[in-house]
Design an enzyme around this catalytic site. Structure first.
Site, PDB file in Angstrom:
ATOM      1  N   ASP A 119     -67.816 -53.841 -25.677  1.00 33.33           N
ATOM      2  CA  ASP A 119     -68.482 -53.241 -24.521  1.00 33.33           C
ATOM      3  C   ASP A 119     -67.530 -53.283 -23.329  1.00 33.33           C
ATOM      4  O   ASP A 119     -66.990 -54.341 -22.994  1.00 33.33           O
ATOM      5  CB  ASP A 119     -69.772 -54.004 -24.193  1.00 33.33           C
ATOM      6  CG  ASP A 119     -70.659 -53.221 -23.253  1.00 33.33           C
ATOM      7  OD1 ASP A 119     -70.586 -51.984 -23.251  1.00 33.33           O
ATOM      8  OD2 ASP A 119     -71.458 -53.849 -22.515  1.00 33.33           O
ATOM      9  N   HIS A 126     -70.557 -49.031 -10.647  1.00 36.82           N
ATOM     10  CA  HIS A 126     -71.255 -50.215 -11.148  1.00 36.82           C
ATOM     11  C   HIS A 126     -70.476 -51.491 -10.830  1.00 36.82           C
ATOM     12  O   HIS A 126     -71.034 -52.460 -10.300  1.00 36.82           O
ATOM     13  CB  HIS A 126     -71.463 -50.094 -12.658  1.00 36.82           C
ATOM     14  CG  HIS A 126     -71.978 -51.346 -13.301  1.00 36.82           C
ATOM     15  ND1 HIS A 126     -73.238 -51.858 -13.033  1.00 36.82           N
ATOM     16  CD2 HIS A 126     -71.403 -52.190 -14.200  1.00 36.82           C
ATOM     17  CE1 HIS A 126     -73.416 -52.965 -13.739  1.00 36.82           C
ATOM     18  NE2 HIS A 126     -72.325 -53.193 -14.447  1.00 36.82           N
ATOM     19  N   GLU A 193     -79.078 -51.896 -19.649  1.00 32.95           N
ATOM     20  CA  GLU A 193     -77.866 -51.254 -19.170  1.00 32.95           C
ATOM     21  C   GLU A 193     -77.728 -49.912 -19.875  1.00 32.95           C
ATOM     22  O   GLU A 193     -77.631 -49.855 -21.105  1.00 32.95           O
ATOM     23  CB  GLU A 193     -76.622 -52.115 -19.426  1.00 32.95           C
ATOM     24  CG  GLU A 193     -76.598 -53.384 -18.589  1.00 32.95           C
ATOM     25  CD  GLU A 193     -75.260 -54.101 -18.636  1.00 32.95           C
ATOM     26  OE1 GLU A 193     -74.314 -53.538 -19.235  1.00 32.95           O
ATOM     27  OE2 GLU A 193     -75.166 -55.201 -18.089  1.00 32.95           O
ATOM     28  N   GLU A 195     -75.842 -46.955 -21.216  1.00 36.63           N
ATOM     29  CA  GLU A 195     -74.449 -46.773 -21.602  1.00 36.63           C
ATOM     30  C   GLU A 195     -74.312 -45.646 -22.624  1.00 36.63           C
ATOM     31  O   GLU A 195     -75.290 -45.220 -23.242  1.00 36.63           O
ATOM     32  CB  GLU A 195     -73.880 -48.070 -22.194  1.00 36.63           C
ATOM     33  CG  GLU A 195     -74.073 -49.282 -21.280  1.00 36.63           C
ATOM     34  CD  GLU A 195     -73.243 -50.476 -21.695  1.00 36.63           C
ATOM     35  OE1 GLU A 195     -72.314 -50.300 -22.513  1.00 36.63           O
ATOM     36  OE2 GLU A 195     -73.513 -51.583 -21.195  1.00 36.63           O
ATOM     37  N   ASP A 227     -77.351 -51.885 -23.576  1.00 34.82           N
ATOM     38  CA  ASP A 227     -76.793 -53.235 -23.686  1.00 34.82           C
ATOM     39  C   ASP A 227     -77.706 -54.189 -22.921  1.00 34.82           C
ATOM     40  O   ASP A 227     -77.466 -54.518 -21.763  1.00 34.82           O
ATOM     41  CB  ASP A 227     -75.369 -53.249 -23.121  1.00 34.82           C
ATOM     42  CG  ASP A 227     -74.720 -54.610 -23.212  1.00 34.82           C
ATOM     43  OD1 ASP A 227     -74.952 -55.318 -24.203  1.00 34.82           O
ATOM     44  OD2 ASP A 227     -73.973 -54.973 -22.284  1.00 34.82           O
ATOM     45  N   ARG A 231     -79.749 -61.633 -17.138  1.00 35.06           N
ATOM     46  CA  ARG A 231     -78.865 -61.849 -15.990  1.00 35.06           C
ATOM     47  C   ARG A 231     -78.787 -63.312 -15.565  1.00 35.06           C
ATOM     48  O   ARG A 231     -77.737 -63.761 -15.084  1.00 35.06           O
ATOM     49  CB  ARG A 231     -79.341 -60.992 -14.807  1.00 35.06           C
ATOM     50  CG  ARG A 231     -79.334 -59.499 -15.068  1.00 35.06           C
ATOM     51  CD  ARG A 231     -77.955 -58.978 -15.397  1.00 35.06           C
ATOM     52  NE  ARG A 231     -77.939 -57.513 -15.457  1.00 35.06           N
ATOM     53  CZ  ARG A 231     -76.897 -56.802 -15.836  1.00 35.06           C
ATOM     54  NH1 ARG A 231     -75.782 -57.413 -16.209  1.00 35.06           N
ATOM     55  NH2 ARG A 231     -76.956 -55.488 -15.870  1.00 35.06           N
ATOM     56  N   GLN A 234     -76.587 -64.981 -18.011  1.00 31.61           N
ATOM     57  CA  GLN A 234     -75.233 -64.464 -17.816  1.00 31.61           C
ATOM     58  C   GLN A 234     -74.544 -65.125 -16.630  1.00 31.61           C
ATOM     59  O   GLN A 234     -73.358 -65.489 -16.705  1.00 31.61           O
ATOM     60  CB  GLN A 234     -75.287 -62.954 -17.620  1.00 31.61           C
ATOM     61  CG  GLN A 234     -73.940 -62.278 -17.482  1.00 31.61           C
ATOM     62  CD  GLN A 234     -74.058 -60.753 -17.328  1.00 31.61           C
ATOM     63  OE1 GLN A 234     -75.152 -60.204 -17.298  1.00 31.61           O
ATOM     64  NE2 GLN A 234     -72.924 -60.089 -17.231  1.00 31.61           N
ATOM     65  N   LYS A 247     -75.876 -61.580 -23.778  1.00 33.74           N
ATOM     66  CA  LYS A 247     -75.722 -60.224 -24.289  1.00 33.74           C
ATOM     67  C   LYS A 247     -75.949 -60.133 -25.793  1.00 33.74           C
ATOM     68  O   LYS A 247     -76.331 -59.073 -26.303  1.00 33.74           O
ATOM     69  CB  LYS A 247     -74.298 -59.725 -23.989  1.00 33.74           C
ATOM     70  CG  LYS A 247     -73.935 -59.663 -22.518  1.00 33.74           C
ATOM     71  CD  LYS A 247     -74.431 -58.399 -21.882  1.00 33.74           C
ATOM     72  CE  LYS A 247     -73.796 -58.193 -20.515  1.00 33.74           C
ATOM     73  NZ  LYS A 247     -74.150 -56.898 -19.922  1.00 33.74           N
ATOM     74  N   THR A 251     -78.581 -55.313 -28.806  1.00 34.89           N
ATOM     75  CA  THR A 251     -78.020 -54.066 -28.284  1.00 34.89           C
ATOM     76  C   THR A 251     -78.677 -52.938 -29.061  1.00 34.89           C
ATOM     77  O   THR A 251     -78.714 -52.976 -30.292  1.00 34.89           O
ATOM     78  CB  THR A 251     -76.498 -54.008 -28.484  1.00 34.89           C
ATOM     79  OG1 THR A 251     -75.885 -55.130 -27.840  1.00 34.89           O
ATOM     80  CG2 THR A 251     -75.921 -52.722 -27.919  1.00 34.89           C
ATOM     81  N   GLU A 352     -78.594 -53.565 -10.241  1.00 30.68           N
ATOM     82  CA  GLU A 352     -78.194 -52.711  -9.124  1.00 30.68           C
ATOM     83  C   GLU A 352     -79.396 -52.060  -8.437  1.00 30.68           C
ATOM     84  O   GLU A 352     -79.469 -52.015  -7.213  1.00 30.68           O
ATOM     85  CB  GLU A 352     -77.263 -51.605  -9.614  1.00 30.68           C
ATOM     86  CG  GLU A 352     -75.904 -52.057 -10.088  1.00 30.68           C
ATOM     87  CD  GLU A 352     -75.135 -50.883 -10.651  1.00 30.68           C
ATOM     88  OE1 GLU A 352     -74.474 -50.170  -9.869  1.00 30.68           O
ATOM     89  OE2 GLU A 352     -75.211 -50.660 -11.878  1.00 30.68           O
TER      90      GLU A 352
END
Length: 406
Positions: A119, A126, A193, A195, A227, A231, A234, A247, A251, A352
């Site tokens: 990834d 971002h 996420e 992607e 993904d 948080r 993380q 993570k 996925t 975000e």
């Protein structure tokens, strides 16, 4: 022969003759097999092969695309041309029609057997937003970000097909600035996420990198990726190394792999790269892709990220991933990293969109989100321009959050 298909197609659904994406499907009581999406149907390639209508090298009576992907570009081109002929020349209709199955009558499965998963972190918008959130007094981007496509190795064993329930992960997390010690429990900041990924078909030689100009010789096609990210896990575990448990729990990928050839008309110039990349990252072709993503939470559109603004392109990502001599394997999956644009409504994750929980996102039904709650369903869709004004759909990837085991 005409290029207009004899199959009834809704021109706006994005699964016309210009697309022809590959997937794996099954019917009740039958083994999985490879098919091509056309309109509201799946064209059974295993059935066509058994009938002698497409070349039979045991590519298609399979539970994954890997056997066909490893066959290489000449086989991909030949099969695409043959399928186009079968679906546009009315002389073939009587033989082909029995192999068209309504999508509503099949279960669409994971399309590939994933070998390795990488990834990247290739959206400047971002990466800069994340930098502003976590390093408000410093530079948004780290010094290496514009020098190379930053990435991490994920876990191939937890790449799931669209529709797979997403169980909220548990792990160590810091629940607040005032907590001196970490606690263990379900993630309180679960995120998506949005992607775009690409899949390798043809392996490469160990010890030799894949140059940007060889992208089409190795890469079979593109698909959508979510993904999922915890948080809070993380933030705690990524000191100093990168994501791990935050993570690796899940996925999600979309069921249809759109061939590289179907996206030729979507290629655009990427953003200007300054400083100029090192030689192995330079690309002679425009490999930005004009893909338009749409993210929904519980049916409400919360973001529309533009993929054309991604700073690092797919050929550059592939070149960087292999420049140290690491060989490609059939089924290697490479994801772009979160796709975000310059506007608030173009941010590709809740980190975000809610600015790390400080600006809740309105779902339009009286509810708001900072991060995902149990029962939330996230849907990511994407389209691209095709030939003669047509639309190419990458389909959608869907996942619903389930509570952590008690």
């Amino acid at each position: 022969m005409t290029t207009v298909p004899w199959v009834e197609i809704d021109e706006g659904d994005g699964f016309g003759i210009e697309n022809l994406p590959y997937g794996v499907f099954s019917r009740p009581g039958e083994m999985p097999r490879v098919g091509v999406a056309i309109g509201a149907y799946v064209l059974d390639l295993a059935g066509l092969s058994a009938a002698g209508l497409v070349e039979d090298r045991h590519y298609f009576a399979s539970g994954s695309l890997n056997a066909f992907m490893v066959a290489g570009r000449a086989a991909w081109q030949a099969n695409r041309a043959r399928v186009t002929e079968l679906l546009t020349d009315a002389a073939h209709r009587e033989q082909v029609e029995p192999h068209l199955i309504p999508v509503a009558d099949v279960e669409v499965l994971r399309p590939i057997e994933v070998a390795d998963y990488v990834d990247f972190y290739s959206s400047e918008h971002h990466a800069a937003n994340v930098g502003r959130i976590f390093r408000p007094q410093g530079e948004p981007l780290k010094p290496n970000w514009k020098r190379l496509p930053v990435g991490y190795h994920g876990r191939a064993g937890t790449v799931y097909p669209s529709g797979t329930p997403i169980v909220r992960p548990s792990g160590q997390r810091m629940t607040g600035m005032s907590e001196p010690e970490p606690s263990y429990g379900p993630s309180l900041r679960l995120d998506f996420e949005a992607e775009v990924g690409f899949v390798a078909g043809v392996p490469s030689v160990p010890g030799r990198g894949v140059p940007t100009g060889a992208f089409r010789d190795h890469v079979f096609g593109f698909l959508l990726v979510n993904d999922w990210s915890a948080r809070d896990l993380q933030a705690w575990e990524s000191q100093p190394l990168g994501p791990f448990l935050s993570k690796s729990f899940a996925t999600s990928i979309s069921p249809w792999v759109v061939p590289v050839a179907a996206l030729e008309h979507a290629r655009v110039d990427p953003p200007v790269q300054d400083p100029e990349p090192l030689g192995y990252l330079r690309c002679d072709e425009a490999w930005g892709l004009d893909l338009r993503l749409e993210v929904l939470i519980n049916g409400q559109v919360v973001s529309e990220p533009p993929f054309a603004g991604m700073y690092w392109t797919a050929p550059q990502q592939l070149a960087h991933a292999t420049v140290n001599g690491a060989p490609l394997r059939t089924g290697d999956l490479f994801a772009s990293g979160t796709v975000s644009g310059p506007e608030r409504g173009q941010r590709g994750c809740l980190l975000e969109l809610s600015w790390n929980g400080r600006e809740p996102v309105d779902l339009g039904d009286g509810t708001k989100r900072t991060f995902l709650e149990d029962g939330d369903t996230v849907t990511i869709r994407a389209t691209a321009p095709g030939a003669s004004g047509s639309v190419i759909s990458l389909g959608e990837v869907v996942g619903t959050v389930h509570p952590a085991p008690s």
